[in-house]
Design a protein around this motif. Structure first.
Motif, PDB file in Angstrom:
ATOM      1  N   LEU A  20      -7.001  25.784 -65.593  1.00  0.00           N
ATOM      2  CA  LEU A  20      -5.831  26.510 -65.119  1.00  0.00           C
ATOM      3  C   LEU A  20      -4.883  25.548 -64.415  1.00  0.00           C
ATOM      4  O   LEU A  20      -5.317  24.577 -63.779  1.00  0.00           O
ATOM      5  N   SER A  21      -3.597  25.829 -64.531  1.00  0.00           N
ATOM      6  CA  SER A  21      -2.579  25.051 -63.835  1.00  0.00           C
ATOM      7  C   SER A  21      -1.745  25.979 -62.968  1.00  0.00           C
ATOM      8  O   SER A  21      -1.547  27.147 -63.299  1.00  0.00           O
ATOM      9  N   CYS A  22      -1.258  25.441 -61.880  1.00  0.00           N
ATOM     10  CA  CYS A  22      -0.370  26.173 -60.981  1.00  0.00           C
ATOM     11  C   CYS A  22       0.827  25.262 -60.706  1.00  0.00           C
ATOM     12  O   CYS A  22       0.693  24.258 -59.996  1.00  0.00           O
ATOM     13  N   ALA A  23       1.963  25.609 -61.270  1.00  0.00           N
ATOM     14  CA  ALA A  23       3.188  24.841 -61.055  1.00  0.00           C
ATOM     15  C   ALA A  23       3.884  25.350 -59.809  1.00  0.00           C
ATOM     16  O   ALA A  23       4.217  26.533 -59.723  1.00  0.00           O
ATOM     17  N   ALA A  24       4.078  24.453 -58.852  1.00  0.00           N
ATOM     18  CA  ALA A  24       4.635  24.835 -57.559  1.00  0.00           C
ATOM     19  C   ALA A  24       6.033  24.253 -57.391  1.00  0.00           C
ATOM     20  O   ALA A  24       6.285  23.101 -57.768  1.00  0.00           O
ATOM     21  N   SER A  25       6.932  25.021 -56.814  1.00  0.00           N
ATOM     22  CA  SER A  25       8.280  24.543 -56.556  1.00  0.00           C
ATOM     23  C   SER A  25       8.845  25.258 -55.342  1.00  0.00           C
ATOM     24  O   SER A  25       8.343  26.295 -54.910  1.00  0.00           O
ATOM     25  N   GLY A  26       9.894  24.650 -54.773  1.00  0.00           N
ATOM     26  CA  GLY A  26      10.574  25.274 -53.647  1.00  0.00           C
ATOM     27  C   GLY A  26       9.999  24.950 -52.278  1.00  0.00           C
ATOM     28  O   GLY A  26      10.451  25.498 -51.276  1.00  0.00           O
ATOM     29  N   PHE A  27       9.026  24.059 -52.230  1.00  0.00           N
ATOM     30  CA  PHE A  27       8.455  23.649 -50.945  1.00  0.00           C
ATOM     31  C   PHE A  27       7.780  22.292 -51.144  1.00  0.00           C
ATOM     32  O   PHE A  27       7.619  21.819 -52.261  1.00  0.00           O
ATOM     33  N   ASN A  74       0.440  15.929 -56.672  1.00  0.00           N
ATOM     34  CA  ASN A  74       1.609  16.284 -55.868  1.00  0.00           C
ATOM     35  C   ASN A  74       2.900  15.787 -56.511  1.00  0.00           C
ATOM     36  O   ASN A  74       3.940  16.443 -56.405  1.00  0.00           O
ATOM     37  N   ALA A  75       2.849  14.654 -57.167  1.00  0.00           N
ATOM     38  CA  ALA A  75       4.046  14.105 -57.800  1.00  0.00           C
ATOM     39  C   ALA A  75       4.550  15.034 -58.908  1.00  0.00           C
ATOM     40  O   ALA A  75       5.768  15.133 -59.134  1.00  0.00           O
ATOM     41  N   LYS A  76       3.629  15.697 -59.582  1.00  0.00           N
ATOM     42  CA  LYS A  76       4.004  16.631 -60.641  1.00  0.00           C
ATOM     43  C   LYS A  76       4.174  18.052 -60.120  1.00  0.00           C
ATOM     44  O   LYS A  76       4.534  18.947 -60.889  1.00  0.00           O
ATOM     45  N   GLY A  77       3.860  18.255 -58.859  1.00  0.00           N
ATOM     46  CA  GLY A  77       3.992  19.602 -58.293  1.00  0.00           C
ATOM     47  C   GLY A  77       3.022  20.591 -58.891  1.00  0.00           C
ATOM     48  O   GLY A  77       3.347  21.774 -59.052  1.00  0.00           O
ATOM     49  N   THR A  78       1.817  20.140 -59.202  1.00  0.00           N
ATOM     50  CA  THR A  78       0.872  20.991 -59.916  1.00  0.00           C
ATOM     51  C   THR A  78      -0.511  20.912 -59.307  1.00  0.00           C
ATOM     52  O   THR A  78      -0.966  19.830 -58.906  1.00  0.00           O
ATOM     53  N   VAL A  79      -1.165  22.064 -59.261  1.00  0.00           N
ATOM     54  CA  VAL A  79      -2.549  22.172 -58.821  1.00  0.00           C
ATOM     55  C   VAL A  79      -3.359  22.696 -60.006  1.00  0.00           C
ATOM     56  O   VAL A  79      -2.867  23.528 -60.773  1.00  0.00           O
ATOM     57  N   TYR A  80      -4.592  22.203 -60.139  1.00  0.00           N
ATOM     58  CA  TYR A  80      -5.411  22.549 -61.298  1.00  0.00           C
ATOM     59  C   TYR A  80      -6.739  23.165 -60.855  1.00  0.00           C
ATOM     60  O   TYR A  80      -7.244  22.894 -59.759  1.00  0.00           O
ATOM     61  N   LEU A  81      -7.303  23.960 -61.736  1.00  0.00           N
ATOM     62  CA  LEU A  81      -8.662  24.454 -61.559  1.00  0.00           C
ATOM     63  C   LEU A  81      -9.397  24.260 -62.881  1.00  0.00           C
ATOM     64  O   LEU A  81      -9.114  24.967 -63.852  1.00  0.00           O
ATOM     65  N   GLN A  82     -10.299  23.291 -62.902  1.00  0.00           N
ATOM     66  CA  GLN A  82     -11.120  23.051 -64.079  1.00  0.00           C
ATOM     67  C   GLN A  82     -12.357  23.938 -63.987  1.00  0.00           C
ATOM     68  O   GLN A  82     -13.106  23.859 -63.003  1.00  0.00           O
TER      69      GLN A  82
END
Length: 128
Positions: A20-27, A74-82
């Motif tokens: 799973l990926s979580c794309a984060a923006s705005g903070f 953090n550079a890509k603004g993404t958190v993952y869950l393998q």
């Protein structure tokens, strides 16, 4: 504004894997610990994992330890869950969320009240 968008869910057979990926923006993602939660039909939303940004702390629910791994870019603004060795009991909607408190780690409570902003979720179904 703050936005979290999950992706990567789907239908998988028992024993299979998903990321799973979580794309984060705005903070400033690098200032916050990030969590993954899940909610199965008729059940409460429960914490799955937490990954800090600054102090290396992590949290995993007992039911997923050794099978799930959270990571972040953090550079890509993404958190993952393998998620590996998936089981039917892992079937749920999975959400990512920002842990409350600037600069805090994953220590302490892992309830929904310990997190602020939430994504819309992505469905994971484990079935043969």
């Amino acid at each position: 504004q703050v936005q979290l968008v999950e992706s990567g869910g789907g239908l998988v057979q028992p024993g299979g894997s998903l990321r799973l990926s979580c794309a984060a923006s705005g903070f400033f993602l690098d200032a916050f610990a990030m969590g993954w939660f899940r909610q199965a039909p008729g059940k409460e939303r429960e914490a799955v994992s937490c990954i800090s940004s600054r102090d290396g702390s992590t949290y995993y629910a007992e039911s997923v330890k050794g099978r799930f791994t959270s990571s972040r870019d953090n550079a890509k603004g993404t958190v993952y869950l393998q998620m590996n060795n998936l089981k039917p009991d892992d079937t749920a909607i999975y959400y990512c969320a920002i842990r409350a408190g600037y600069g805090t780690g994953c220590y302490g409570g892992q309830t929904i009240y310990d997190y602020d902003y939430w994504g819309q979720g992505t469905q994971v179904t484990v079935s043969s």
